[in-house]
Write a protein that holds these residues in place. Structure first.
Motif, PDB file in Angstrom:
ATOM      1  N   GLU A 176       0.834  -1.204   0.000  1.00  0.00           N
ATOM      2  CA  GLU A 176       0.000   0.000   0.000  1.00  0.00           C
ATOM      3  C   GLU A 176       0.869   1.254   0.000  1.00  0.00           C
ATOM      4  N   ASP A 177       1.933   1.208   0.796  1.00  0.00           N
ATOM      5  CA  ASP A 177       2.853   2.350   0.861  1.00  0.00           C
ATOM      6  C   ASP A 177       3.534   2.557  -0.493  1.00  0.00           C
ATOM      7  N   SER A 178       3.941   1.473  -1.118  1.00  0.00           N
ATOM      8  CA  SER A 178       4.579   1.560  -2.439  1.00  0.00           C
ATOM      9  C   SER A 178       3.602   2.097  -3.479  1.00  0.00           C
ATOM     10  N   THR A 179       2.349   1.625  -3.414  1.00  0.00           N
ATOM     11  CA  THR A 179       1.327   2.106  -4.351  1.00  0.00           C
ATOM     12  C   THR A 179       1.121   3.601  -4.190  1.00  0.00           C
ATOM     13  N   GLN A 214       2.065   9.137  -6.270  1.00  0.00           N
ATOM     14  CA  GLN A 214       2.611  10.474  -6.064  1.00  0.00           C
ATOM     15  C   GLN A 214       3.684  10.793  -7.108  1.00  0.00           C
ATOM     16  N   LEU A 215       4.553   9.833  -7.381  1.00  0.00           N
ATOM     17  CA  LEU A 215       5.605  10.031  -8.389  1.00  0.00           C
ATOM     18  C   LEU A 215       5.003  10.205  -9.785  1.00  0.00           C
ATOM     19  N   GLN A 216       3.951   9.450 -10.099  1.00  0.00           N
ATOM     20  CA  GLN A 216       3.297   9.595 -11.402  1.00  0.00           C
ATOM     21  C   GLN A 216       2.697  10.996 -11.545  1.00  0.00           C
ATOM     22  N   LYS A 217       2.113  11.497 -10.478  1.00  0.00           N
ATOM     23  CA  LYS A 217       1.532  12.844 -10.508  1.00  0.00           C
ATOM     24  C   LYS A 217       2.624  13.889 -10.738  1.00  0.00           C
ATOM     25  N   ASP A 225       3.169  16.417 -13.997  1.00  0.00           N
ATOM     26  CA  ASP A 225       3.362  17.859 -13.856  1.00  0.00           C
ATOM     27  C   ASP A 225       4.627  18.323 -14.581  1.00  0.00           C
ATOM     28  N   LEU A 226       5.691  17.571 -14.420  1.00  0.00           N
ATOM     29  CA  LEU A 226       6.948  17.945 -15.077  1.00  0.00           C
ATOM     30  C   LEU A 226       6.874  17.780 -16.590  1.00  0.00           C
ATOM     31  N   ARG A 227       6.168  16.733 -17.063  1.00  0.00           N
ATOM     32  CA  ARG A 227       6.077  16.488 -18.508  1.00  0.00           C
ATOM     33  C   ARG A 227       5.386  17.640 -19.219  1.00  0.00           C
TER      34      ARG A 227
END
Length: 110
Positions: free
Chosen positions: A10-13, A18-21, A25-27
């Motif tokens: 769950e923590d990894s998910t 969060q990293l995908q978001k 944003d950066l893309r």
């Protein structure tokens, strides 16, 4: 041990989401500044450079098209009017008349 693995998953998910978001944003920021057409991302609609505002019509269109020149001319006229008002005061002003009358009557303060 199974419960610990479930918590880690769950923590990894959560971290992955969060990293995908952050990546998304950066893309779009990279796509906005890049000249490379191969970078295709979903740019937020309010930031899309291809989206144009409706063009004004009538006399207002001239002001919008030449707004920089209109602003410069306006400021020049405004500066001229202020300069003229400060340097060429009226000869009929109260201050000037009372000083003239006192001087003509010989009562001027020296």
């Amino acid at each position: 041990e199974a419960q610990m693995l479930k918590m880690q998953a769950e923590d990894s998910t959560r971290k992955v989401k969060q990293l995908q978001k952050e990546n998304k944003d950066l893309r779009w920021q990279i796509a906005m500044t890049s000249t490379d057409e191969s970078i295709k991302v979903d740019i937020p609609k309010h930031l899309d450079p291809a989206r144009h505002l409706p063009k004004p019509k009538g006399p207002f269109a001239f002001l919008v098209k030449h707004r920089k020149q209109v602003a410069i001319i306006y400021l020049l006229i405004l500066h001229f009017l202020v300069y003229f008002a400060l340097t060429h005061h009226s000869t009929k002003s109260h201050h000037h008349q009372s000083g003239t009358k006192l001087h003509e009557q010989g009562r001027g303060v020296y």
